[in-house]
Design a protein around this motif. Sequence first.
Motif, PDB file in Angstrom:
ATOM      1  N   UNK A   8      -8.906   7.195  10.009  1.00 22.94           N
ATOM      2  CA  UNK A   8      -7.950   6.852   8.916  1.00 22.94           C
ATOM      3  C   UNK A   8      -8.169   5.113   8.309  1.00 22.94           C
ATOM      4  N   UNK A   9      -7.882   5.125   7.250  1.00 22.12           N
ATOM      5  CA  UNK A   9      -8.027   3.415   6.568  1.00 22.12           C
ATOM      6  C   UNK A   9      -6.653   2.661   7.833  1.00 22.12           C
ATOM      7  N   UNK A  11       0.899  -1.276   0.048  1.00 22.85           N
ATOM      8  CA  UNK A  11      -0.228   0.138  -0.361  1.00 22.85           C
ATOM      9  C   UNK A  11       0.772   1.426   0.112  1.00 22.85           C
ATOM     10  N   UNK A  12       0.120   2.211  -0.639  1.00 21.61           N
ATOM     11  CA  UNK A  12       1.036   3.376  -0.741  1.00 21.61           C
ATOM     12  C   UNK A  12       0.856   4.661   0.442  1.00 21.61           C
ATOM     13  N   UNK A  13       1.668   5.022   0.752  1.00 22.78           N
ATOM     14  CA  UNK A  13       1.645   5.908   2.008  1.00 22.78           C
ATOM     15  C   UNK A  13       2.127   7.083   1.945  1.00 22.78           C
ATOM     16  N   UNK A  23       2.998  -1.457   9.147  1.00 21.60           N
ATOM     17  CA  UNK A  23       2.842  -0.508   9.350  1.00 21.60           C
ATOM     18  C   UNK A  23       2.688   0.751   9.677  1.00 21.60           C
ATOM     19  N   UNK A  24       2.719   1.861   9.905  1.00 20.42           N
ATOM     20  CA  UNK A  24       3.473   3.181  10.165  1.00 20.42           C
ATOM     21  C   UNK A  24       4.366   3.271  11.728  1.00 20.42           C
ATOM     22  N   UNK A  25       4.618   3.830  11.897  1.00 19.57           N
ATOM     23  CA  UNK A  25       5.598   4.378  12.847  1.00 19.57           C
ATOM     24  C   UNK A  25       5.494   5.783  12.869  1.00 19.57           C
ATOM     25  N   UNK A  26       5.312   6.995  14.094  1.00 18.77           N
ATOM     26  CA  UNK A  26       5.933   8.202  14.155  1.00 18.77           C
ATOM     27  C   UNK A  26       6.922   8.679  15.388  1.00 18.77           C
ATOM     28  N   UNK A  27       7.527   9.415  14.886  1.00 22.54           N
ATOM     29  CA  UNK A  27       8.867   9.919  15.526  1.00 22.54           C
ATOM     30  C   UNK A  27       8.437  11.773  16.702  1.00 22.54           C
ATOM     31  N   UNK A  28       8.204  11.855  17.544  1.00 22.73           N
ATOM     32  CA  UNK A  28       7.305  12.416  17.626  1.00 22.73           C
ATOM     33  C   UNK A  28       8.300  14.210  18.766  1.00 22.73           C
ATOM     34  N   UNK A  29       8.004  14.921  18.148  1.00 25.50           N
ATOM     35  CA  UNK A  29       9.100  16.518  19.475  1.00 25.50           C
ATOM     36  C   UNK A  29       7.429  16.990  19.579  1.00 25.50           C
ATOM     37  N   UNK A  30       7.503  17.356  20.930  1.00 24.91           N
ATOM     38  CA  UNK A  30       6.535  17.838  21.877  1.00 24.91           C
ATOM     39  C   UNK A  30       7.206  19.019  21.516  1.00 24.91           C
ATOM     40  N   UNK A  31       5.710  19.991  21.849  1.00 18.25           N
ATOM     41  CA  UNK A  31       6.432  21.167  22.217  1.00 18.25           C
ATOM     42  C   UNK A  31       6.842  21.465  23.959  1.00 18.25           C
ATOM     43  N   UNK A  32       7.805  22.248  23.779  1.00 23.94           N
ATOM     44  CA  UNK A  32       8.475  22.127  24.842  1.00 23.94           C
ATOM     45  C   UNK A  32       8.819  23.698  26.243  1.00 23.94           C
TER      46      UNK A  32
END
Length: 527
Positions: free
Chosen positions: A477-478, A416-418, A445-454
Motif C-alpha cells: 500500500x502507499x 489524502x483521500x482514502x 493514519x488509519x487504524x482498523x477494528x477486526x473481528x476474527x473468525x471464531x
Amino acid sequence: MTEQEIKTRLAQIWGKLPGQALLTDGKTSLTYQAFIKEVELLTACLAQHKVSSVALLADNSLQWVIVDFACQQLGIALLPLPAFFSKQQIRHSVNTAACQLLITDNPALLCGRLLCGSKGDELGVEQNTITVQRSTHSSLYSSVSTPLSFYRITNESAVAQDNPLPEHTSKVTFTSGTTGAPKGVCLSLEQQWQVALSLKNAVTPMLTDKVKRHLCLLPLSTLLENIAGIYAAMLGGATVVVPTLAELGFNGSSSLNFTALLKQIGRHQPSSLITTPEILKGLTMSAGQGWQVPSNLAFVAVGGARVSSSLISQAQQAGIPAFEGYGLSECASVVSVNNGSEHQSGSAGKPLGHVKVSVAEGEVVVSGNIFLGYAGDRSSWGQTRYATGDIGHIDSQGYLHITGRKKNTLISSFGRNINPEWLESELKAFTGIRQALVFGDSQPYCIAGILPQMMAGQAQVSDEQISAMLAKMNSHLPDYARVKDWFYLDECLFADPELNTANGRVRRKQMTAFLQTQIQRMYRQAS
C-alpha cells in the motif's frame, strides 16, 4: 427486449432442448413446456384478482420463479420481499409499492412478520377465497407440500396512493439502504431482460457447451440472482437449480452453515454460480482444506460488495473460476463483468454492451439502462443517467475499476483521500478475519477494528498473526493508506439493527460514532 421477443427467444432456445429440465429444485423438475403450463395456470388465477401490484414473500423455489413469470404475463408489478426484512421494512415496502395482493408459501411467516390484522400501523390482510386451481395435468401445485396462499391487502394506506409506480414498472426491488426505510427501485420488463441478454452475450460465447447447470446460491429476491442467475441462464439454455435457502444453509441474512452449502454444490455439480465475497472466501478456504471443486464448474461471478483482487487470485489458484463484476439495482443489476477471455485483476470488468459508463469528478456515472425511478418518489422518475455514488475510473483498455463509496471517503489530516472499503476488502481476504472496519478521518493514519473468525468461542488467529497480516497488506500500500494499528471488534456489534442494515451492511456513520471512544483511545495511546 419486449415481452413477445422474450417469449420467442426462449421458445427457440428450449424448443431445441425438449427433454432437458428448465428448472429443478432437486425433487421436482420442469421442462420448458411444463414450466409454461404452470405459468399459464397461475396466470389464470392471478387474472381473477384484477390487481396491478403484487408482493411475494417466499423461499427460493420453483413457485417463486413461476410467480415472477405469471406477473410478467399480466403486466403486474412484482415486489419480491427478502425473508430477512424486518416487519417494519416489509410494511414500508408493501405500502410504498401500493401492493394489493400478497403471495406467500408460508402463512405462519406472514402473520409473524406482518402482524395480520388492522390495528394501528399493522398491515391488514385477509385470505382470499380464490385458491390456486388444480389442473388435470400433473401440476406442481398438487405435488408440493407448501402450496401458495393468496392474501388481499386491506390496509387503506397501502392502496390509496395515486399511481405510486412509474409507468411500465414490472418489478420493484427494495435496496437495504442505510436506514430502516429502504427505497423501491422500479424496473421495466425490458430493462431486466436486456441485462440478462447482455450477460449471456458477454459470457456464454467464451464458455460454449460449458455452462449447462446454474445453481442459485443467493435469495431469488436478490436482483442479481433473479436476473443474472435465472434469466441469463435460461437464455443460455442452462438448467436452473433452485434449492431452498434452508437447504443451502442460510439462516437470516448473514448466518450460513457452510457444510450445508458445500453439500448442495457437491450434489448438483453446477457449471456456474453467483456468490458474494464472503461465500467465495469460504469456498476458497474449503478448497484449501480438501473440498473438491466440481470439475465442470466454469464460471463463478462475484458481486454484492467490493472483492479483493487477492481473494480472486486465491480462488482461481484453488481451481475456482471466479470473476468480479459490478452492478446496482438502479441499473437493473449488472453493469460490468470480467469473464474467461476478457479479465483484468483488480477491475470490475468491461461494461456490458447495453450501457454507457463514464466518470465525472471521480464518480462513476451510468446511462443507457437505468431504472424508471423510485416507488412513491416522482422526483426520481424519468432520469437518463445515474450517478452511482461509487468512486472509480476506466483504464486505457476499457476496464472499470471501483475503489469505494464517495460518501464513505476518509480524508486524513494530511489531506489524502482514502476509501475504507478498499482496505477492508484486503483485510477480509485473509484467512481468519471475518470482518474489518477501517477508520482514520481527520487523523494522520488509519487504524482498523477486526473481528476474527471464531470457533467454539475461540479466535482462529492470534494477535501476532493479525499483526503479521497487517504488515503484509501494508507492504503493498502507499504510505498514506497503511493501517498502523488495530483493535478487536465484538461480534454482537454486527447483530445490532441500529448499527447494521437488514441485510448485514454496516451503517458506517452510526458504527463510527458508537466506537468513537475506542477509536480516540487508540490514537491517544499512539501519541
